[in-house]
Design a protein around this motif. Structure first.
Motif, PDB file in Angstrom:
ATOM      1  N   ALA A  57       0.194  -4.938   8.508  1.00 49.82           N
ATOM      2  CA  ALA A  57       1.086  -5.966   9.043  1.00 49.82           C
ATOM      3  C   ALA A  57       1.520  -5.605  10.464  1.00 49.82           C
ATOM      4  N   CYS A  75       9.047 -12.579   7.489  1.00 51.07           N
ATOM      5  CA  CYS A  75      10.203 -12.329   8.362  1.00 51.07           C
ATOM      6  C   CYS A  75      11.405 -13.160   7.915  1.00 51.07           C
ATOM      7  N   VAL A 130       3.866 -10.536   2.649  1.00 49.99           N
ATOM      8  CA  VAL A 130       3.028  -9.605   3.407  1.00 49.99           C
ATOM      9  C   VAL A 130       1.652  -9.499   2.767  1.00 49.99           C
ATOM     10  N   LEU A 168       7.126  -6.424  11.871  1.00 50.16           N
ATOM     11  CA  LEU A 168       7.403  -6.751  10.471  1.00 50.16           C
ATOM     12  C   LEU A 168       7.602  -5.473   9.667  1.00 50.16           C
ATOM     13  N   TYR A 184       2.947 -13.716   7.520  1.00 46.89           N
ATOM     14  CA  TYR A 184       3.868 -12.820   8.198  1.00 46.89           C
ATOM     15  C   TYR A 184       5.152 -13.496   8.665  1.00 46.89           C
ATOM     16  N   HIS A 190      -0.504 -12.219   3.733  1.00 46.07           N
ATOM     17  CA  HIS A 190      -0.680 -12.315   5.185  1.00 46.07           C
ATOM     18  C   HIS A 190       0.109 -13.479   5.779  1.00 46.07           C
ATOM     19  N   LEU A 203       5.007 -11.206  16.349  1.00 45.92           N
ATOM     20  CA  LEU A 203       3.932 -11.977  15.696  1.00 45.92           C
ATOM     21  C   LEU A 203       3.067 -12.688  16.725  1.00 45.92           C
ATOM     22  N   TYR A 241       0.854  -3.745   3.661  1.00 47.71           N
ATOM     23  CA  TYR A 241       1.970  -3.389   4.546  1.00 47.71           C
ATOM     24  C   TYR A 241       1.499  -2.676   5.815  1.00 47.71           C
ATOM     25  N   CYS A 257      11.359  -9.055  14.095  1.00 45.67           N
ATOM     26  CA  CYS A 257      10.191  -9.343  13.276  1.00 45.67           C
ATOM     27  C   CYS A 257       9.296 -10.412  13.901  1.00 45.67           C
TER      28      CYS A 257
END
Length: 219
Positions: A142, A180, A171, A146, A176, A174, A219, A139, A215
């Motif tokens: 991240a 979301c 998460v 996120l 991501y 990985h 990214l 976490y 979120c």
């Protein structure tokens, strides 16, 4: 799957940039740098992210993800009520105040807006953010967007549900973007899908940002 297509937005990116700039001289400055080269005979003890994060919090720093979640998600969606009121939406009505605070709230309680914000930040750090740091693998590594969206979700539907969620699992893998999207599943209350929760989980509305919107914007 979300009801609507989830896309990154200018307002999402602007919110992330604003928070990162604001904390660059505080939280970012505190983060320890890697140890310098040393003779092989000297062994450095690895410090976990959780320990480093707690050390920063103890010095009065607010994690960037908490700032992002509080300012752009939790406060806008929960709304401010400075006098305690009886929230009748849950099956068992509960006294609520400030930004959706229900812990130890009693009839007649009153707070100033500043007191409400301070209560919210403290509660989010210790009852939502740190449990996610401790119990969701990966976490703290991240993207901040996120992390913030997960904090907002946990504040709304429960930190344990977040820890046990598909979002948390993604998460750790990985994945991501998938994380979301997975959070948009929490759009029901009492088994009934609510438009307000769909907006909060997904793309927000004209005045408030959605969790998935924020979120994916980071990214």
């Amino acid at each position: 799957m979300p009801i609507h297509k989830i896309v990154a937005t200018k307002r999402g990116k602007a919110a992330i940039a604003a928070v990162l700039i604001a904390v660059a001289s505080s939280w970012g400055a505190y983060a320890p740098s890697p140890p310098s080269a040393a003779p092989a005979a000297i062994h450095h003890v690895a410090v976990s992210p959780s320990v480093m994060i707690r050390a920063a919090i103890d010095k009065g720093y607010v994690p960037p993800a908490v700032n992002l979640a509080v300012e752009y998600l939790i406060m806008p969606w929960e709304g401010l009520r400075t006098t305690a009121y009886l929230d009748r939406l849950p099956k068992k009505p509960v006294w609520t105040v400030c930004y959706g605070e229900t812990l130890n709230v009693k009839k007649g309680m009153k707070f100033t807006p500043a007191e409400c914000e301070a209560k919210l930040i403290h509660r989010v750090i210790f009852d939502y953010y740190l449990p996610l740091v401790d119990r969701v693998p990966g976490y703290s590594d991240a993207p901040i967007s996120l992390q913030a969206s997960m904090i907002s979700g946990a504040y709304n539907y429960g930190v344990q549900r977040q820890i046990d969620s598909t979002t948390a699992e993604r998460v750790g893998q990985h994945r991501y973007h998938d994380a979301c999207i997975a959070q948009t599943a929490f759009n029901k209350a009492g088994g009934v899908r609510l438009d307000g929760l769909v907006h909060r989980r997904e793309n927000g509305d004209a005045h408030r940002m959605g969790e998935a919107e924020l979120c994916v914007s980071g990214l």
